[in-house]
Structures are given as structure tokens and as C-alpha cells.
Design a protein around this motif. Structure first.
Motif, mmCIF file in Angstrom:
data_model
loop_
_atom_site.group_PDB
_atom_site.id
_atom_site.type_symbol
_atom_site.label_atom_id
_atom_site.label_comp_id
_atom_site.label_asym_id
_atom_site.label_seq_id
_atom_site.Cartn_x
_atom_site.Cartn_y
_atom_site.Cartn_z
ATOM 1 N N HIS A 81 -10.003 4.820 3.751
ATOM 2 C CA HIS A 81 -11.089 3.966 4.220
ATOM 3 C C HIS A 81 -12.397 4.750 4.268
ATOM 4 O O HIS A 81 -13.453 4.246 3.882
ATOM 5 C CB HIS A 81 -10.765 3.372 5.591
ATOM 6 N N TYR B 173 -11.428 -0.362 -0.099
ATOM 7 C CA TYR B 173 -10.105 -0.133 0.491
ATOM 8 C C TYR B 173 -9.809 -1.164 1.568
ATOM 9 O O TYR B 173 -8.684 -1.649 1.676
ATOM 10 C CB TYR B 173 -9.961 1.279 1.071
ATOM 11 N N GLN B 174 -10.802 -1.519 2.343
ATOM 12 C CA GLN B 174 -10.608 -2.514 3.402
ATOM 13 C C GLN B 174 -10.188 -3.856 2.803
ATOM 14 O O GLN B 174 -9.295 -4.523 3.335
ATOM 15 C CB GLN B 174 -11.889 -2.661 4.228
ATOM 16 N N ARG C 60 0.804 -1.224 0.000
ATOM 17 C CA ARG C 60 0.000 0.000 0.000
ATOM 18 C C ARG C 60 0.833 1.269 0.000
ATOM 19 O O ARG C 60 0.371 2.309 -0.446
ATOM 20 C CB ARG C 60 -0.937 0.011 1.213
ATOM 21 N N TYR D 17 -8.691 -4.280 -0.148
ATOM 22 C CA TYR D 17 -7.336 -4.055 -0.678
ATOM 23 C C TYR D 17 -6.309 -4.130 0.444
ATOM 24 O O TYR D 17 -5.275 -4.771 0.325
ATOM 25 C CB TYR D 17 -7.284 -2.693 -1.373
ATOM 26 N N ARG D 18 -6.625 -3.508 1.575
ATOM 27 C CA ARG D 18 -5.721 -3.478 2.730
ATOM 28 C C ARG D 18 -5.474 -4.902 3.251
ATOM 29 O O ARG D 18 -4.376 -5.252 3.653
ATOM 30 C CB ARG D 18 -6.328 -2.615 3.826
ATOM 31 N N THR E 236 -2.772 -6.800 1.001
ATOM 32 C CA THR E 236 -1.468 -6.205 0.683
ATOM 33 C C THR E 236 -0.647 -6.009 1.945
ATOM 34 O O THR E 236 -1.164 -6.010 3.055
ATOM 35 C CB THR E 236 -1.652 -4.827 -0.007
ATOM 36 N N GLU F 75 -4.428 5.923 5.318
ATOM 37 C CA GLU F 75 -5.324 4.768 5.351
ATOM 38 C C GLU F 75 -6.674 5.127 5.959
ATOM 39 O O GLU F 75 -7.709 4.670 5.479
ATOM 40 C CB GLU F 75 -4.668 3.608 6.093
#
Length: 115
Positions: A99, A106-107, A52, A109-110, A113, A95
Motif C-alpha cells: 500500500h 493496491y487499495q 492476494r 486491487y485489495r 480480491t 499489504e
């Protein structure tokens, strides 16, 4: 290199890897690159597929490699005491904003990664 020629080359290799990661990250972000956190879309291609915050990792690698090659203990301590904590602080702020703006995308993706 603290009196060791091998450390000079190791430091230069680490620094070069950091610069390459840093530049690749900036090019990958393209128009999404901004000083203030926030986005209208999520960038998940290139190095962002795996991490990220590759720009911050690139900065730390670049500085650490340079200071290792130069044999500067005080500068390496600066990276540990100032640069890394500031990058972590900035990453957390980004972040939180991402979010709020992108929600579950995004959550997810987080979750997939590394830093």
C-alpha cells in the motif's frame, strides 16, 4: 487418516490442490517473487486476479491435507496455532508495504480480491 481411509484420500486431494495453487502462484509472480515484501508493480493475473496471497493459502492447504492424510492431530494443531497466524502476520506486513509503495492501485486491487 485417523483410521478412516476416506480421510486419507480427502487429505491427499486437499494437499495436492494446495501444492498446485502454491506452484501456480510462484510461476505467476515470476521475477516479482521475493523473500522481503515490496514491489515495483502489481501482479493481477492468474490466481492473483482472485486472491492476494495464494502462496500462503497453498501452504496451509498443502500442510493441512498432508497432516489430515497422515492422521496427525498434533500437526493439524500446529497449522492452526502457528502456520496460519504467521501467514496472516506476513500477509498484513506485505499489504502495508505494498500500500505504501503502490498507493491507490493496491487499495483498489485489495478491495476486489479475497485474502
Amino acid at each position: 487418516g485417523f483410521g478412516y481411509e476416506e480421510l486419507v484420500y480427502t487429505g491427499l486431494a486437499i494437499g495436492t490442490a494446495g501444492v498446485v495453487l502454491w506452484i501456480l502462484s510462484m510461476f505467476t509472480l515470476g521475477p516479482s517473487l521475493a523473500v522481503l515484501p515490496g514491489a515495483d508493480r502489481l501482479v493481477t493475473r492468474g490466481v492473483y486476479r482472485y486472491m492476494r496471497h495464494p502462496i500462503y493459502v497453498g501452504i496451509v492447504l498443502t500442510l493441512s491435507g498432508l497432516f489430515l492424510a497422515c492422521g496427525s492431530l498434533i500437526c493439524l494443531l500446529y497449522v492452526l496455532a502457528v502456520v496460519i497466524p504467521l501467514n496472516i502476520f506476513r500477509a498484513r506486513a506485505e499489504e502495508k508495504t505494498l500500500h505504501q509503495q503502490l498507493g491507490n492501485a493496491y487499495q483498489q486491487y485489495r478491495a476486489n480480491t479475497f485474502f
